[in-house]
Design a protein around this motif. Structure first.
Motif, mmCIF file in Angstrom:
data_model
loop_
_atom_site.group_PDB
_atom_site.id
_atom_site.type_symbol
_atom_site.label_atom_id
_atom_site.label_comp_id
_atom_site.label_asym_id
_atom_site.label_seq_id
_atom_site.Cartn_x
_atom_site.Cartn_y
_atom_site.Cartn_z
ATOM 1 N N LYS A 186 0.798 -1.140 0.049
ATOM 2 C CA LYS A 186 0.049 0.018 -0.032
ATOM 3 C C LYS A 186 0.868 1.147 -0.081
ATOM 4 C CE LYS A 186 -3.877 -2.234 2.455
ATOM 5 N NZ LYS A 186 -4.762 -2.211 3.841
ATOM 6 N N THR A 263 -5.837 -3.726 -2.864
ATOM 7 C CA THR A 263 -5.052 -3.133 -1.880
ATOM 8 C C THR A 263 -5.901 -1.754 -1.440
ATOM 9 O OG1 THR A 263 -4.024 -1.920 -3.647
ATOM 10 C CG2 THR A 263 -2.836 -3.807 -2.686
ATOM 11 N N SER A 266 -9.413 -1.608 1.836
ATOM 12 C CA SER A 266 -8.830 -2.016 3.053
ATOM 13 C C SER A 266 -9.545 -1.507 4.326
ATOM 14 C CB SER A 266 -7.575 -1.112 3.035
ATOM 15 O OG SER A 266 -7.600 0.225 3.096
#
Length: 320
Positions: A186, A263, A266
């Motif tokens: 990330k 990603t 989250s």
């Protein structure tokens, strides 16, 4: 402390479960208790399966390897997290993070591989008992364990190389209590994390093959056990196999979810909770499933304790 450049020496900042000092101490205490429990139980298994002559069969040889992996695996992440919580300092150097990723990924794959080998061992023992000694020859067992450790090392190298080829252009803050690959990814602002995606896909295919192999083994084990006339014998096998299958399923499903979800999608709280299920729980439960529910292991533990007490009494008596 938080660095925003991409230099290798800048390190990372681990943000664990809470920034509240009291909650950090509580988390550190719980982790410490769990860690000591896991280490103690796994070291007991390693000691017994090494010293007891009656526990030298392939099953206990593989169990010793699993305990070595469990003790090593939980030592990669938990001590660092405990230290960070007690000191209130979440900093981890770049080199420490690299090593943590390597050992974590290597031991993760090795653990899954040894669980697959163990399920095959039980499959042969129950479904083909007359051919067990030929199929599970000591040389083949040593070869299987060597393959487990080598494949783990290859997995660790692949993940480490792919992860740290990323150019970090965000603040190096990892919302996790250890250097977890999805959280590191990330921090990238470009598409150079696609190498990690490729490794994820490759390892997911391999992990799925392992799970299918484990499921195949247990399906045949259960079908064979159901034909056993003894209700006690069926109960004994089911009481060990079902918990093992549950732990493997939790370990795989939570790990694959954490590593394969997008990603951008989250949830920090969810990520932290899921990580417990593939970093702490399996390594703590495995010794319970394989030793405390195994009569042979119980007798070996009792024998070890009684022999030590007898030896100590003898020494004390001679001294007097």
């Amino acid at each position: 402390m938080v660095q925003t450049n991409g230099t290798e020496g800048s390190g990372f900042l681990l943000i664990g479960f809470s920034e509240n000092p009291h909650l950090q101490l509580l988390q550190a205490f719980l982790f410490l208790v769990t860690y000591l429990l896991a280490l103690t139980s796994n070291f007991i298994i390693i000691t017994i399966t090494t010293l007891d002559e009656q526990l030298q069969s392939p099953m206990y040889y593989f169990l010793k390897q699993l305990s070595i992996l469990d003790a090593s695996f939980i030592s990669v992440t938990i001590p660092q997290s405990i230290d960070n919580s007690f000191t209130g300092n979440g900093y981890i150097s770049y080199v420490q993070c690299v090593l943590q990723v390597f050992f974590f990924m290597a031991l993760t794959w090795a653990e899954l591989a040894i669980l697959t080998v163990m399920s095959y061992d039980r499959y042969v023992a129950i479904c083909y008992p007359l051919h067990y000694e030929l199929i599970m020859h000591p040389r083949k067992c040593r070869g299987a364990v060597t393959a487990v450790w080598v494949s783990g090392g290859i997995s660790g190298i692949m993940y480490t190389t792919a992860t740290f080829s990323i150019t970090f252009c965000k603040a190096k803050v990892i919302h996790q209590f250890f250097c977890d690959v999805p959280q590191i990814v990330k921090l990238s602002c470009s598409n150079d994390y696609l190498a990690v995606v490729g490794v994820n896909i490759l390892m997911t295919v391999a992990a799925s093959a392992c799970f299918i192999s484990i499921a195949f083994s247990y399906i045949h084990i259960f079908s064979t056990v159901l034909r056993i006339p003894s209700a006690e014998g069926r109960s004994k096998v089911f009481s060990t196999c079902l918990p093992h299958l549950c732990v493997v399923s939790i370990f795989l499903s939570t790990g694959m979810w954490a590593y394969l979800k997008p990603t951008s999608d989250s949830s920090t709280t969810l990520d932290l909770l899921l990580s417990i299920f593939y970093t702490v729980i399996p390594q703590t439960l495995n010794p319970v499933i394989y030793s405390l529910r195994n009569d042979t292991m119980k007798r070996a533990i009792q024998k070890l304790i009684l022999d030590r007490e007898f030896t100590e009494r003898k020494i004390v008596f001679q001294c007097h």
